[in-house]
Structure formats: structure tokens, C-alpha cells
Design a protein around this motif. Sequence first.
Motif, mmCIF file in Angstrom:
data_model
loop_
_atom_site.group_PDB
_atom_site.id
_atom_site.type_symbol
_atom_site.label_atom_id
_atom_site.label_comp_id
_atom_site.label_asym_id
_atom_site.label_seq_id
_atom_site.Cartn_x
_atom_site.Cartn_y
_atom_site.Cartn_z
ATOM 1 N N LEU A 81 19.168 -28.217 49.970
ATOM 2 C CA LEU A 81 19.891 -27.014 50.411
ATOM 3 C C LEU A 81 19.717 -26.872 51.924
ATOM 4 C CD1 LEU A 81 18.708 -24.498 47.633
ATOM 5 C CD2 LEU A 81 20.840 -25.806 47.698
ATOM 6 N N PRO A 82 20.273 -27.805 52.704
ATOM 7 C CA PRO A 82 19.997 -27.836 54.143
ATOM 8 C C PRO A 82 20.452 -26.596 54.902
ATOM 9 C CG PRO A 82 21.803 -29.314 53.610
ATOM 10 C CD PRO A 82 21.220 -28.843 52.309
ATOM 11 N N ALA A 83 21.439 -25.882 54.385
ATOM 12 C CA ALA A 83 21.895 -24.658 55.046
ATOM 13 C C ALA A 83 21.193 -23.433 54.470
ATOM 14 C CB ALA A 83 23.407 -24.514 54.929
ATOM 15 N N GLY A 84 20.172 -23.644 53.647
ATOM 16 C CA GLY A 84 19.418 -22.535 53.074
ATOM 17 C C GLY A 84 19.914 -22.149 51.700
ATOM 18 N N LEU A 85 19.496 -20.976 51.261
ATOM 19 C CA LEU A 85 19.821 -20.505 49.918
ATOM 20 C C LEU A 85 21.317 -20.404 49.660
ATOM 21 C CD1 LEU A 85 17.087 -17.772 49.478
ATOM 22 C CD2 LEU A 85 17.391 -19.803 48.056
ATOM 23 N N ASP B 117 16.219 -36.816 40.053
ATOM 24 C CA ASP B 117 15.123 -37.777 40.170
ATOM 25 C C ASP B 117 13.975 -37.220 41.006
ATOM 26 O OD1 ASP B 117 16.647 -39.527 38.661
ATOM 27 O OD2 ASP B 117 17.297 -40.730 40.391
ATOM 28 N N ALA B 118 14.300 -36.623 42.137
ATOM 29 C CA ALA B 118 13.264 -36.126 43.047
ATOM 30 C C ALA B 118 12.462 -34.973 42.440
ATOM 31 C CB ALA B 118 13.898 -35.680 44.370
ATOM 32 N N ALA C 135 14.455 -20.461 55.102
ATOM 33 C CA ALA C 135 13.200 -21.222 55.009
ATOM 34 C C ALA C 135 12.005 -20.281 55.066
ATOM 35 C CB ALA C 135 13.127 -22.256 56.126
ATOM 36 N N ARG C 136 12.058 -19.291 55.941
ATOM 37 C CA ARG C 136 10.965 -18.306 56.023
ATOM 38 C C ARG C 136 10.836 -17.530 54.720
ATOM 39 N NH1 ARG C 136 13.019 -15.950 61.600
ATOM 40 N NH2 ARG C 136 12.375 -17.640 62.959
ATOM 41 N N LEU C 137 11.973 -17.119 54.165
ATOM 42 C CA LEU C 137 11.960 -16.356 52.924
ATOM 43 C C LEU C 137 11.395 -17.187 51.775
ATOM 44 C CD1 LEU C 137 12.647 -13.924 51.153
ATOM 45 C CD2 LEU C 137 14.997 -14.783 51.030
ATOM 46 N N ALA D 268 9.694 -28.037 49.362
ATOM 47 C CA ALA D 268 10.178 -28.897 50.451
ATOM 48 C C ALA D 268 11.356 -29.746 49.988
ATOM 49 C CB ALA D 268 9.035 -29.779 50.959
ATOM 50 N N LEU D 269 11.279 -30.260 48.776
ATOM 51 C CA LEU D 269 12.384 -31.066 48.245
ATOM 52 C C LEU D 269 13.625 -30.210 48.014
ATOM 53 C CD1 LEU D 269 10.369 -33.270 45.757
ATOM 54 C CD2 LEU D 269 11.540 -34.057 47.835
#
Length: 164
Positions: free
Chosen positions: A96-100, A52-53, A18-20, A90-91
Motif C-alpha cells: 500500500l505505497p500510497a498509504g491506507l 506469499d509474503a 505510516a505514522r497512524l 512493513a510488508l
Amino acid sequence: MMRTRLLTADTLRSRESARLLAWALEHGADEFTVAVMAMQGIEAPLADAFEDALAPWAGAPGRRRVVHGWTEPDFTREVRLWRLTPLSLALLQEFLPAGLFSSDTQERGWFEDPALYRRGELLLGVVTHEREGVIRVSAEEEEELARLGVRLGDAEGWGALFGH
């Protein structure tokens, strides 16, 4: 001078990812691609929800440098592109809840091999199943990322991707 550095799933967990991603947006990343995957013949509501999002940020497909699955000698292939904005980022992070390095192959759909571009040039790319990727940064940018807790490694073998 830009340097190619290694990203790994072992050091780039969700928080660092998220920081990256936020750093990349602040430093000029303006588009991204990700493979939206689904099993043939099976409905994929997660993949459909992503489509869609992110539809408002979808752009025309374009030829870009990729770290996996290139079709040309210059490491490029045509990819689907989305504009990178604070909201589209953000979407993307929701999907990708565990990141990249999120990798959850499932019937509902899944995502692989995200890449971010800065003015059409590959800034970072991930090979999800290899659990590693690369980022191309200046020495100053690498120091900024270190201060954010994003650890980068030596990218031996990846230099050809960037012509060095």
C-alpha cells in the motif's frame, strides 16, 4: 470513552498513514484485514506476491466488524485475517505505497478496504473507493494522533457502526 472519528484520503496521505499504522501497532492493534483483489481469469502477480509474503501471518478467517460490505445487522462479516506485527506491517505498507487509501486497480491485482483490529474490535477501517474511513479512539489517543500530524474529522453518519 471511545469516540468515532473520520479519516479521509485528503488528510491521510502516505506519510501520515505510516505514522497512524505505526501508532496503531504500538497501541495494541494485533490483526488486520484487506481485500486482495484480482480480475477473474487473469493472472494477478501483485495479489499473488501479497499472499506469499504475508502467508506466515495468515490466521483463520473470523467474523469482524467492517465499515463496508457487512452481511449482518451488527455490521460484521467473515474476513480474512493476518496478525499485525512490525514485520507484517512493513510488508503491508510495501503493498500500500500510497498509504491506507492506496487504490490502484490493475490487472496485476490490487487491494481495498484495509481494517485494523485491537483485541477483536475494529480500531480503524477504510472504504477505499469512498476515500474515507473511521477510527475509534479515546480522547487521549486522539490528542496523540494530532501530535503525530494525523488529522481526524467529525464522523457524522458513522456512529451506528459503533452503536452510538
